[in-house]
Each structure stands twice: as C-alpha cells, then as structure tokens.
Design an enzyme around this catalytic site. Structure first.
Site, PDB file in Angstrom:
ATOM      1  N   SER A  11      34.093  41.044  38.728  1.00 37.84           N
ATOM      2  CA  SER A  11      34.381  40.268  39.206  1.00 37.84           C
ATOM      3  C   SER A  11      33.923  38.820  38.523  1.00 37.84           C
ATOM      4  CB  SER A  11      32.379  39.513  40.563  1.00 37.84           C
ATOM      5  OG  SER A  11      32.485  38.316  41.322  1.00 37.84           O
ATOM      6  N   ASP A  53      35.133  44.233  50.129  1.00 35.03           N
ATOM      7  CA  ASP A  53      34.627  43.089  49.626  1.00 35.03           C
ATOM      8  C   ASP A  53      34.669  42.017  50.052  1.00 35.03           C
ATOM      9  OD1 ASP A  53      34.094  40.733  47.441  1.00 35.03           O
ATOM     10  OD2 ASP A  53      34.689  42.449  46.136  1.00 35.03           O
ATOM     11  N   HIS A  91      31.263  44.561  47.150  1.00 37.58           N
ATOM     12  CA  HIS A  91      31.063  43.918  45.895  1.00 37.58           C
ATOM     13  C   HIS A  91      30.390  43.983  45.204  1.00 37.58           C
ATOM     14  CE1 HIS A  91      33.418  40.458  43.623  1.00 37.58           C
ATOM     15  NE2 HIS A  91      31.679  40.374  43.143  1.00 37.58           N
TER      16      HIS A  91
END
Length: 277
Positions: free
Chosen positions: A146, A222, A255
C-alpha cells in the site's frame, strides 16, 4: 542502539532495535530478521519491507509469515516503522497523515519538515546502520504494501543502482492522482503539484534510467482498489515506457495481511533470484 526484542524463529532470530535517528531527529524502531546463515557469521543479502498506513515495525513481522521464507533463502529482512514518532514530532488526528503515515517522502513544509524525512531514512541512514552493525552484504532488495508499496517503488526509481530487486503488494502507484496521496503530498511538500512528480511512480517510470522488473500483486476485492490504488495507471505507464512489469490480479483477495501472506513466497523468490547470485 538497543535491542528491545529477540525471538528464535525458523533457525534464525527475529529482533527489534531502537536507535536515535539523526535523519528524523527522534527515536526509531526497526525489526531485523537474521537467518541461520547470518547467525553463523555469514554475510547475507538484505530485503527491506515498507509497511502501509497506521503500521509500525510490528505488523509485517507478526502477520506475514516472512521468517520462514527469509530462512529458506538466507535473507536478512528489515522492517522499519512507517514514520517518525514522539511527543515532539508533528502529528494529525487523521489516520492518513502524520505519525504512522510518513509516505516515505522528504517533507519540505512546516510543521513536518524537521522530522518527516522518511526517504532519506529508509534509503540512506537505515542501510548504513544495517551494513555496519549486522552481517549484511551490499545486495539490497525492497518491497512493501500500500503506502509502503509506493515507498518501495519510488525509492528504487529515485536511487538507480542501489537496489537489485523491487516488488509491491497493493501499492499506491500514482499518489498525485488519488486522495491518500494528494492529502499527504500537499501537506508534506506544498500545493505546487509539479514537486509531487518526484514522488509518484507513474510519473517517474517515464524517464527511469534503470529498469528493474516490477512484481506487483493486487487483490480484486480490495476496498481501496478503484479509489486509492488504481493499478491500471501503473500498467499503462509501464507499457508506454516499455518498463518490465508483472501485474497479477487475484479475485477474492482484499487489502489485508491475509493477502500478503498468501503470495509472499513468490515475492521472496523474486528477490532471492536477484540477490542470491
């Protein structure tokens, strides 16, 4: 420096260290996994992991299952904190700015500039510490998740020749085009968007002097996929620049660290192929 944790793991040792960072002007913590070969005195390549928003040095070492892969490939693995910390360090009540959200840039604006120089920390100060204090070679790879995936790719693109391999999970590929990045870059660097391009993977790819193969994994479930991550922008930029990219999309994955743990073995193999020659 002070070692504040140590745990036997897969024949090696997981440690956490605390030190006074000259770059950040505060106490910092980083995790280091020493594989069996390193404990036996053999110098090993180093793989750096950069975590995402809200994380510390703990998330990766406790959730990803990295130690087994590191031991198999005989890689030292370093996981720093995601920002400077402390009462004297500027902060913001939101989760996506300030402490826990350094974005791996060098801030130039108040009140962030005195401490928020995470790019210099992860690319310069921390490797110097690792290579002087631990049995580490100068063979380095870097990966992240991320915000940390953004950090890994930008660090490689800004420092050609310093790393041999790079990969990312669910990276923020174009921070200048998504809300997380726009908020952080405006705060840390100012409202002039021309300066943001130096911290944007999609922008840097166009003129990259080095073309390390990018391995990127992205979950199709995600929750941040279409608003914050936008991997299609990286795909288009790499196609236009003829930059080597393997972008793998995985249905059903989100995620979380469940996603990271599911495919981390592939990333360690990717890095080991470049680092363990």
């Amino acid at each position: 420096m002070e070692r504040i944790e140590h745990h036997a793991s897969f024949g090696g040792r997981q440690e956490v260290w605390q030190h006074a960072s000259a770059t950040l002007g505060c106490e910092m913590r980083f995790a280091v996994y020493l594989p069996p070969a390193a404990l036996a005195g053999q110098s090993c390549p180093v793989l750096y992991w950069l975590s995402g928003l809200t994380c510390t040095e703990q998330n990766f070492i406790t959730k990803a299952g990295a130690q087994e892969h590191a031991a198999r490939h005989q890689l030292i693995v370093i996981a720093p904190d995601t920002s400077p910390r402390g009462d004297s360090v500027a902060n913001d009540p939101a989760y996506d700015l300030g402490q826990g959200a350094g974005f791996y840039v060098n801030a130039t604006k108040a009140p962030w500039a005195p401490h928020f120089r995470m790019q210099d920390y992860v690319a310069e100060e921390l490797p110097a510490i690792i290579e002087s204090r631990f049995p580490a070679t100068e063979a380095r790879g870097i990966l992240g998740h991320s915000m940390g995936g953004h950090g890994a790719m930008v660090t490689v693109l800004r420092h050609p020749g310093r790393y041999r391999s790079v990969s990312a999970f669910s990276p923020i590929v174009a921070p200048s085009q998504v809300p997380w990045g726009q908020k952080a870059l405006a705060a840390y660097l100012g409202e002039d968007r021309t300066g943001w391009q130096d911290w944007d993977t999609v922008e840097l790819i166009a003129n990259a002097p080095e073309r390390l193969h990018l391995l990127v994994d992205q979950g199709e479930d995600d929750e941040f996929l279409t608003t914050q991550l936008r991997p299609e922008l990286l795909e288009a930029a790499c196609q236009h620049a003829d930059h080597p990219l393997t972008l793998r999309r995985h249905p059903g994955y989100d995620h979380s660290y469940y996603f990271i743990a599911s495919f981390l073995a592939d990333h360690f193999s990717h890095h080991a192929n470049a680092l363990c020659d």
